[in-house]
Design an enzyme around this catalytic site. Structure first.
Site, PDB file in Angstrom:
ATOM      1  N   CYS A  89       0.838  -1.204   0.000  1.00  0.00           N
ATOM      2  CA  CYS A  89       0.000   0.000   0.000  1.00  0.00           C
ATOM      3  C   CYS A  89       0.873   1.255   0.000  1.00  0.00           C
ATOM      4  O   CYS A  89       1.546   1.526  -0.978  1.00  0.00           O
ATOM      5  CB  CYS A  89      -0.965  -0.061   1.185  1.00  0.00           C
ATOM      6  SG  CYS A  89      -2.379   1.036   1.015  1.00  0.00           S
ATOM      7  N   HIS A 195      -3.520  -5.727   1.124  1.00  0.00           N
ATOM      8  CA  HIS A 195      -2.855  -5.925   2.412  1.00  0.00           C
ATOM      9  C   HIS A 195      -2.832  -7.395   2.827  1.00  0.00           C
ATOM     10  O   HIS A 195      -3.740  -7.838   3.548  1.00  0.00           O
ATOM     11  CB  HIS A 195      -3.608  -5.140   3.503  1.00  0.00           C
ATOM     12  CG  HIS A 195      -3.417  -3.665   3.427  1.00  0.00           C
ATOM     13  ND1 HIS A 195      -2.384  -3.025   4.063  1.00  0.00           N
ATOM     14  CD2 HIS A 195      -4.127  -2.709   2.798  1.00  0.00           C
ATOM     15  CE1 HIS A 195      -2.471  -1.717   3.832  1.00  0.00           C
ATOM     16  NE2 HIS A 195      -3.521  -1.496   3.060  1.00  0.00           N
ATOM     17  N   GLU A 197      -1.094  -8.743   5.090  1.00  0.00           N
ATOM     18  CA  GLU A 197      -0.927  -8.862   6.557  1.00  0.00           C
ATOM     19  C   GLU A 197      -2.266  -8.819   7.278  1.00  0.00           C
ATOM     20  O   GLU A 197      -2.360  -9.219   8.437  1.00  0.00           O
ATOM     21  CB  GLU A 197       0.024  -7.771   7.076  1.00  0.00           C
ATOM     22  CG  GLU A 197      -0.572  -6.382   7.251  1.00  0.00           C
ATOM     23  CD  GLU A 197      -0.671  -5.578   5.955  1.00  0.00           C
ATOM     24  OE1 GLU A 197      -0.443  -6.149   4.862  1.00  0.00           O
ATOM     25  OE2 GLU A 197      -0.996  -4.369   6.032  1.00  0.00           O
TER      26      GLU A 197
END
Lengths: 225, 81
Positions: A89, A195, A197
């Site tokens: 990002c 994302h 994560e």
């Protein structure tokens, strides 16, 4: 292998990344302050991560100021020496501003900040559901650069529908050629808007991100197409 | 001497400018017809200490190329006063 997560003023996915790596993937991970320069504890088989967020308040352009921070000078040297670097990002935007990846990320074509789960596929046509959360995620590069990225197999993720088809509706930001993530020609620097994560813990109901981080960073080398 | 330098940074002409598009929608809602192709950029002013206007321009151009504008998506114009 070890991981380092850089913390810029305005980073807000640094802790998510740390937690995913440490607790979900069981890796050795430490936080790196943007004002420091020391990467001597890392070797080129390790990985530095630039997390998501709004470094320096997105002032001027997303990632433009972070690119000049002391730690980024060391990260650029580390990448040029062959160390693995992943930008997610805002981290992807910083890598483009730093010239470690080609192109730039423009304001979303639909004028909206998109925050939702999307589908992306890798070069082996495996489909993953991963969250995106960005206002400037529309990847852009000139045609010659794009053709080169395609020819070298550097487009590592594209937005698609759940069946892996590149439909117009599956493109959340108007990005060119459905690009969600790319790598450099040497295949040691990776950038992606989604994302992973945020999709690593079973408690959160989605572990697709774990597969992405493992295959991208922990495989000895990313297989070209 | 100190020169006032203005740098205009605009999105490249071929690129979609969603901000400009949103502003144009606002202008149309105001009832201002006849307005089209609104594009939004930045105007950056610097005070530059330099020996001549040309030297000030050179500094501003370097600043623009290295930081103030991103040539992948923007172009810039420098004016020195």
């Amino acid at each position: 292998m070890k991981f380092g997560v850089v913390v810029f003023p305005g980073s807000n996915c640094d802790r998510d990344m740390y937690d995913a790596l440490k607790y979900d993937l069981g890796q050795d991970v430490s936080m790196l302050w943007h004002k420091d320069r020391d990467l001597s504890q890392f070797s080129t088989s390790d990985c530095i991560i630039l997390p998501g967020g709004f470094s320096y308040g997105d002032y001027l352009r997303c990632g433009a100021i972070a690119r000049f921070s002391p730690m980024m000078q060391s990260v650029i040297e580390f990448a040029n020496a062959g160390g693995k670097v992943l930008g997610v990002c805002n981290g992807f935007q910083i890598l483009c501003e730093a010239g470690l990846l080609p192109g730039a990320l423009l304001r979303n074509a639909n004028q909206q900040f998109v925050c939702k789960n999307v589908y992306i596929k890798n070069q082996q046509d495996q489909v993953f559901m991963i969250p995106v959360a960005h206002g400037e995620g529309r990847y852009y590069a000139d045609e010659a650069t794009l053709d080169q990225l395609e020819a070298n197999g550097q487009i590592i993720f594209r937005y698609c529908d759940e069946n892996g088809l590149l439909t117009a509706d599956s493109n959340p930001n108007g990005t060119i050629r459905h690009i969600a993530g790319i790598c450099n020609a040497k295949r040691n620097v990776f950038g992606m808007m989604p994302h992973p994560e945020r999709a690593c813990s079973g408690v959160l109901g989605n572990t697709d991100g774990r597969t992405i981080i493992e295959s991208m960073l922990m495989a000895s080398e990313l297989a070209p197409v | 001497m100190t020169y006032t330098v203005q740098i205009k940074v605009m999105p490249l002409k071929d690129l979609l400018d969603p901000q400009g598009k949103a502003v144009m929608g606002g202008l149309q809602n105001l009832g201002l017809n006849g307005v089209s192709d609104v594009r939004v950029g930045k105007n950056i002013t610097l005070q530059v200490e330099a020996a001549s206007p040309d030297a000030a321009r050179q500094i501003a151009e370097e600043a623009s190329k290295k930081l103030l504008a991103n040539p992948v998506m923007e172009y810039f114009e420098v004016s020195v006063n």
